[in-house]
Design a protein around this motif. Structure first.
Motif, short mmCIF file in Angstrom:
data_model
loop_
_atom_site.label_atom_id
_atom_site.label_comp_id
_atom_site.label_asym_id
_atom_site.label_seq_id
_atom_site.Cartn_x
_atom_site.Cartn_y
_atom_site.Cartn_z
N ARG A 131 -20.15 68.62 4.93
CA ARG A 131 -18.70 68.45 5.04
C ARG A 131 -18.35 67.36 6.05
NH1 ARG A 131 -13.96 72.91 5.58
NH2 ARG A 131 -12.30 71.41 5.98
N GLU A 132 -19.06 67.30 7.14
CA GLU A 132 -18.81 66.29 8.18
C GLU A 132 -18.98 64.87 7.62
OE1 GLU A 132 -17.69 64.69 11.71
OE2 GLU A 132 -17.67 66.82 11.22
N ARG A 133 -20.02 64.67 6.83
CA ARG A 133 -20.26 63.35 6.22
C ARG A 133 -19.20 63.00 5.18
NH1 ARG A 133 -25.61 65.26 6.01
NH2 ARG A 133 -25.39 65.59 3.78
N PHE A 134 -18.67 64.01 4.50
CA PHE A 134 -17.75 63.80 3.39
C PHE A 134 -16.29 63.71 3.82
CE2 PHE A 134 -14.86 65.93 0.41
CZ PHE A 134 -14.96 65.10 -0.70
N GLU A 135 -15.88 64.60 4.70
CA GLU A 135 -14.46 64.82 4.94
C GLU A 135 -13.72 63.62 5.52
OE1 GLU A 135 -11.66 68.39 6.58
OE2 GLU A 135 -13.57 68.06 7.59
N ASP A 136 -14.21 63.04 6.59
CA ASP A 136 -13.48 61.96 7.25
C ASP A 136 -13.25 60.75 6.33
OD1 ASP A 136 -13.11 63.48 9.52
OD2 ASP A 136 -14.83 62.62 10.58
N PRO A 137 -14.29 60.22 5.68
CA PRO A 137 -14.02 59.08 4.79
C PRO A 137 -13.12 59.45 3.61
CG PRO A 137 -16.40 59.48 4.97
CD PRO A 137 -15.71 60.51 5.78
#
Length: 86
Positions: free
Chosen positions: A37-43
């Motif tokens: 989720r961390e890799r996906f959410e911000d971008p």
């Protein structure tokens, strides 16, 4: 033009992010879902905001472009209901 930019952002940014999220596998079997989720959410959020701004700008342009039609329609409606047109 702006709607085309929305489609371009969707195609170039959001869809690949969604595909990468799907490639992570079944959520029940992911060892560290927080990392995924961390890799996906911000971008994904950033690109969604870009799409929001572009879509809103496109709607504003459409609204502005139809102003003469809306003004003409309002004139015709008021003239049709006046006693002068009878």
């Amino acid at each position: 033009m702006l709607y085309a930019a929305v489609l371009l952002v969707t195609t170039a940014a959001n869809i690949p992010l969604n595909d990468a999220l799907a490639a992570a596998g079944n959520p029940a079997r992911i060892a560290d879902p927080a990392a995924v989720r961390e890799r996906f959410e911000d971008p994904w959020v950033v690109w969604n905001v870009v799409r929001l701004v572009l879509s809103t700008a496109a709607l504003a342009c459409l609204w502005r472009a139809t102003a003469p039609v809306r003004q003409t329609s309002a004139y015709l409606v008021s003239a049709a209901g006046s006693s002068a047109s009878r």
